[in-house]
Scaffold this motif. Sequence first.
Motif, PDB file in Angstrom:
ATOM      1  N   LEU A  71       0.810  -1.213   0.000  1.00 51.33           N
ATOM      2  CA  LEU A  71       0.000   0.000   0.000  1.00 51.33           C
ATOM      3  C   LEU A  71       0.847   1.268   0.000  1.00 51.33           C
ATOM      4  N   ASP A  72       2.185   1.118   0.018  1.00 49.03           N
ATOM      5  CA  ASP A  72       3.051   2.280   0.204  1.00 49.03           C
ATOM      6  C   ASP A  72       2.962   3.297  -0.929  1.00 49.03           C
ATOM      7  N   TRP A  73       2.430   2.862  -2.071  1.00 42.13           N
ATOM      8  CA  TRP A  73       2.390   3.746  -3.235  1.00 42.13           C
ATOM      9  C   TRP A  73       1.403   4.883  -3.063  1.00 42.13           C
ATOM     10  N   PHE A  74       0.440   4.721  -2.164  1.00 44.00           N
ATOM     11  CA  PHE A  74      -0.709   5.618  -2.167  1.00 44.00           C
ATOM     12  C   PHE A  74      -0.620   6.688  -1.096  1.00 44.00           C
ATOM     13  N   ASN A  75      -1.253   7.832  -1.350  1.00 44.71           N
ATOM     14  CA  ASN A  75      -1.478   8.822  -0.308  1.00 44.71           C
ATOM     15  C   ASN A  75      -2.497   8.260   0.685  1.00 44.71           C
ATOM     16  N   SER A  76      -2.730   8.980   1.778  1.00 40.32           N
ATOM     17  CA  SER A  76      -3.450   8.359   2.897  1.00 40.32           C
ATOM     18  C   SER A  76      -4.891   7.984   2.537  1.00 40.32           C
ATOM     19  N   ASP A  77      -5.615   8.852   1.799  1.00 42.96           N
ATOM     20  CA  ASP A  77      -7.000   8.518   1.464  1.00 42.96           C
ATOM     21  C   ASP A  77      -7.072   7.327   0.507  1.00 42.96           C
ATOM     22  N   ALA A  78      -6.194   7.322  -0.484  1.00 42.76           N
ATOM     23  CA  ALA A  78      -6.184   6.201  -1.431  1.00 42.76           C
ATOM     24  C   ALA A  78      -5.797   4.909  -0.717  1.00 42.76           C
ATOM     25  N   ARG A  79      -4.892   5.040   0.253  1.00 40.76           N
ATOM     26  CA  ARG A  79      -4.461   3.864   1.013  1.00 40.76           C
ATOM     27  C   ARG A  79      -5.611   3.327   1.872  1.00 40.76           C
ATOM     28  N   ARG A  80      -6.336   4.251   2.520  1.00 46.24           N
ATOM     29  CA  ARG A  80      -7.476   3.793   3.335  1.00 46.24           C
ATOM     30  C   ARG A  80      -8.525   3.119   2.454  1.00 46.24           C
ATOM     31  N   ALA A  81      -8.756   3.683   1.258  1.00 48.24           N
ATOM     32  CA  ALA A  81      -9.736   3.080   0.345  1.00 48.24           C
ATOM     33  C   ALA A  81      -9.262   1.716  -0.141  1.00 48.24           C
ATOM     34  N   ALA A  82      -7.949   1.579  -0.359  1.00 44.45           N
ATOM     35  CA  ALA A  82      -7.414   0.294  -0.820  1.00 44.45           C
ATOM     36  C   ALA A  82      -7.539  -0.754   0.288  1.00 44.45           C
ATOM     37  N   GLU A  83      -7.243  -0.338   1.526  1.00 42.20           N
ATOM     38  CA  GLU A  83      -7.403  -1.267   2.658  1.00 42.20           C
ATOM     39  C   GLU A  83      -8.860  -1.676   2.800  1.00 42.20           C
ATOM     40  N   TRP A  84      -9.754  -0.689   2.692  1.00 40.43           N
ATOM     41  CA  TRP A  84     -11.197  -0.968   2.775  1.00 40.43           C
ATOM     42  C   TRP A  84     -11.593  -1.974   1.695  1.00 40.43           C
ATOM     43  N   THR A  85     -11.078  -1.776   0.473  1.00 40.74           N
ATOM     44  CA  THR A  85     -11.448  -2.663  -0.638  1.00 40.74           C
ATOM     45  C   THR A  85     -10.945  -4.082  -0.391  1.00 40.74           C
ATOM     46  N   ARG A  86      -9.730  -4.206   0.151  1.00 41.70           N
ATOM     47  CA  ARG A  86      -9.210  -5.550   0.449  1.00 41.70           C
ATOM     48  C   ARG A  86     -10.117  -6.266   1.453  1.00 41.70           C
ATOM     49  N   ILE A  87     -10.608  -5.514   2.440  1.00 40.26           N
ATOM     50  CA  ILE A  87     -11.430  -6.130   3.491  1.00 40.26           C
ATOM     51  C   ILE A  87     -12.846  -6.401   2.990  1.00 40.26           C
ATOM     52  N   HIS A  88     -13.392  -5.466   2.197  1.00 39.20           N
ATOM     53  CA  HIS A  88     -14.801  -5.544   1.803  1.00 39.20           C
ATOM     54  C   HIS A  88     -14.976  -6.064   0.388  1.00 39.20           C
ATOM     55  N   SER A  89     -14.144  -6.969  -0.042  1.00 35.91           N
ATOM     56  CA  SER A  89     -14.355  -7.606  -1.344  1.00 35.91           C
ATOM     57  C   SER A  89     -14.189  -9.109  -1.171  1.00 35.91           C
ATOM     58  N   THR A  90     -14.843  -9.850  -2.046  1.00 37.35           N
ATOM     59  CA  THR A  90     -14.794 -11.309  -1.939  1.00 37.35           C
ATOM     60  C   THR A  90     -13.484 -11.832  -2.531  1.00 37.35           C
ATOM     61  N   PRO A  91     -13.107 -13.050  -2.161  1.00 42.11           N
ATOM     62  CA  PRO A  91     -11.940 -13.660  -2.810  1.00 42.11           C
ATOM     63  C   PRO A  91     -12.101 -13.738  -4.328  1.00 42.11           C
TER      64      PRO A  91
END
Length: 247
Positions: A71-91
């Motif tokens: 996730l290091d590539w992203f600024n803080s909002d994009a990083r939070r959204a990426a983390e959210w997407t990892r958690i809230h998406s199906t395999p």
Amino acid sequence: MRIAVLSDIHSNLRALDAVLASLGSVDRIWHLGDVVGYGPDPDAVVERLGQVHALGVMGNHDLVASGAEGLDWFNSDARRAAEWTRIHSTPQTRAYLAALPQERVEQTPAGEFTLVHGSPREPIWEYVDSPRVAEDNLAALKTPFCLVGHLHVPLAFRPRRPGDSRMEMRLAAPDGRIGLGGGPLILNPGGVGQPRDGDPRAAFLVIDTDSGEAVWRRVEYEVEATQRAMLQAGLPPALAARLRFGQ
Ligand code: ZN
């Protein structure tokens, strides 16, 4: 043949559905990556792209959300959204994202198109945002036509004159059109799910190989409903706010 080109949907199902509803009859739907990230509906967007048999490539947000990149590539909002997407998406969603190719070459009656999210030489991360960058990418481009996303701005790059290796950049107005000619031609459809050219409407491109033209289109969608869904999901408020301004 009519081809709809969609890019940077960013988990915005309402914007994607508004675009699909406005398309009329098309023979192909291509997407240029950043299917997820920022928005509230990653699973539904991936499912919809499957239903309409869209062919596409991987964007930087897809790479990160699939877990293949940190996730290091992203600024803080994009990083939070990426983390959210990892958690809230199906395999299944993450497997779809991980399996997207970095580049596709598609045949049409008008010639071959290269599809990438970023640029021909840097398919995931580079922005084609100036004539210089477009010129520097011509050596890596093996087809007359190239479709890029990533910038969320509708644009065209073409030679200043036929045969000239120097390129010029043109900002595309809504309903603006461009002749395909023989290339080289690099087109950005703009962003479906998070436009950044000051116009909040979803942006996309329709290529018509019979008329030899591409047309940039815009369509309104329920921005406020998407913003509410983002806030309810706990996504960063700034990401919701910017949708209203097309930034
Ligand atoms: Zn994007």
